[in-house]
Scaffold this motif. Structure first.
Motif, short mmCIF file in Angstrom:
data_model
loop_
_atom_site.label_atom_id
_atom_site.label_comp_id
_atom_site.label_asym_id
_atom_site.label_seq_id
_atom_site.Cartn_x
_atom_site.Cartn_y
_atom_site.Cartn_z
N ALA A 2 -46.21 -37.92 96.63
CA ALA A 2 -46.81 -37.41 97.86
C ALA A 2 -46.08 -37.96 99.09
N LEU A 3 -45.71 -39.24 99.04
CA LEU A 3 -44.96 -39.84 100.15
C LEU A 3 -43.60 -39.17 100.31
N GLN A 4 -42.90 -38.97 99.20
CA GLN A 4 -41.60 -38.31 99.26
C GLN A 4 -41.74 -36.88 99.78
N ALA A 5 -42.82 -36.21 99.39
CA ALA A 5 -43.05 -34.84 99.86
C ALA A 5 -43.28 -34.82 101.37
N GLY A 6 -44.04 -35.78 101.88
CA GLY A 6 -44.28 -35.84 103.32
C GLY A 6 -43.00 -36.05 104.11
N GLN A 7 -42.16 -36.95 103.62
CA GLN A 7 -40.89 -37.21 104.28
C GLN A 7 -39.98 -35.98 104.21
N ALA A 8 -39.95 -35.34 103.04
CA ALA A 8 -39.11 -34.15 102.87
C ALA A 8 -39.56 -33.01 103.78
N PHE A 9 -40.87 -32.86 103.95
CA PHE A 9 -41.39 -31.79 104.81
C PHE A 9 -40.90 -31.97 106.24
N LEU A 10 -41.00 -33.19 106.77
CA LEU A 10 -40.54 -33.44 108.13
C LEU A 10 -39.04 -33.19 108.27
N ASN A 11 -38.28 -33.65 107.28
CA ASN A 11 -36.83 -33.46 107.36
C ASN A 11 -36.45 -31.98 107.30
N LEU A 12 -37.13 -31.24 106.45
CA LEU A 12 -36.79 -29.83 106.27
C LEU A 12 -37.27 -28.96 107.42
N ILE A 13 -38.47 -29.21 107.92
CA ILE A 13 -39.09 -28.32 108.89
C ILE A 13 -38.81 -28.73 110.34
N VAL A 14 -38.87 -30.03 110.63
CA VAL A 14 -38.84 -30.49 112.02
C VAL A 14 -37.48 -31.02 112.45
N ALA A 15 -36.81 -31.75 111.57
CA ALA A 15 -35.58 -32.44 111.98
C ALA A 15 -34.49 -31.49 112.44
#
Length: 251
Positions: free
Chosen positions: A170-183
């Protein structure tokens, strides 16, 4: 000569009135001081902003500023922390965007996060932190502590709750979401690229679909069978190798 050294009665009265005016002047609130300082830091950068300029903008005595913060760097960090805290999207606001449709929920959450970072104030803050964090690494630490970590924690909880992921996943998914969508949009805009918001929104929707597909995709039965055969063959080869090594050993 005496007149130059000893104030007249009128001079004393004027001086007393001046002291009374200064002592009676309302003190600028700490929040207002930080806002004035941040405006100057955003406009001129850390090196280009002096304490004298901040004092002039705030209408505050220099000794008061030094008494509160000690030096310009501490004032800068305090102003930056306040700005980051005001700028981030509150977790309650993100949670309010959820509904039974996870994909649509993530699209709305992604839109909110991207729109927030692309606001003029957000971009100025992002550019300032990028410019100054090389020599002041604590800026990045503060940015992560106040901005990134709470958002990742919320997203991790969301994915654990809705997709039944283990805490680490879940933690990895949260980080991946920010990197993919926002960064991506944030970095492009910070470097001065003009973005078409309609295209940004389309990219968010596409990114959410890609993210969910990668997170929820199940391995095809044929692939699972092949992995099992490879594993069994590897184990058999290991047994043969051990047997050959034992056979070659002298009695």
């Amino acid at each position: 000569m005496t007149r130059g050294l000893i104030a007249s009665g009128k001079d004393k009265a004027d001086a007393g009135a001046s002291v009374r005016r200064r002592s009676g002047r309302p003190s600028l609130s700490n929040e207002a001081l930080l806002d004035r300082a941040l405006d100057l830091f955003l406009e001129k950068g850390f090196d280009g902003t002096s304490i004298d300029a901040i004092v002039a903008a705030a209408g505050m005595a220099k000794r008061t500023v030094y008494a509160r913060y000690g030096d310009k760097k501490r004032l800068f960090m305090a102003a930056l922390s306040r700005a980051i805290d005001d700028w981030i999207v509150p977790i309650d606001s993100l949670r309010a965007l959820e509904d039974d449709n996870l994909e649509q929920s993530l699209v709305r959450i992604g839109d909110a996060l991207v729109a927030n970072v692309l606001k003029p104030a957000g971009l100025r803050l992002l550019r300032l932190t990028n410019a100054e964090s090389v020599r002041m690494p604590e800026i990045s630490v503060e940015n992560v502590r106040l901005g990134t970590e709470p958002t990742v924690a919320y997203l991790s909880e969301l994915f654990a709750r809705r997709l039944e992921l283990a805490p680490r996943q879940a933690l990895q998914a949260g980080q991946a979401f920010l990197n993919l969508i926002v960064a991506g949009p944030a970095n492009s805009a910070a470097w001065g690229q003009e973005l078409d918001m309609q295209q940004v929104e389309q990219q968010t929707r596409f990114g959410v679909r890609v993210f969910l597909h990668g997170l929820t995709a199940r391995e095809a039965p044929g692939h699972a069978r092949m992995r099992k055969l490879v594993s069994e063959a590897t184990a058999l080869l290991d047994e043969v190798r051990v047997g050959l090594e034992q056979a070659e050993r002298p009695d």
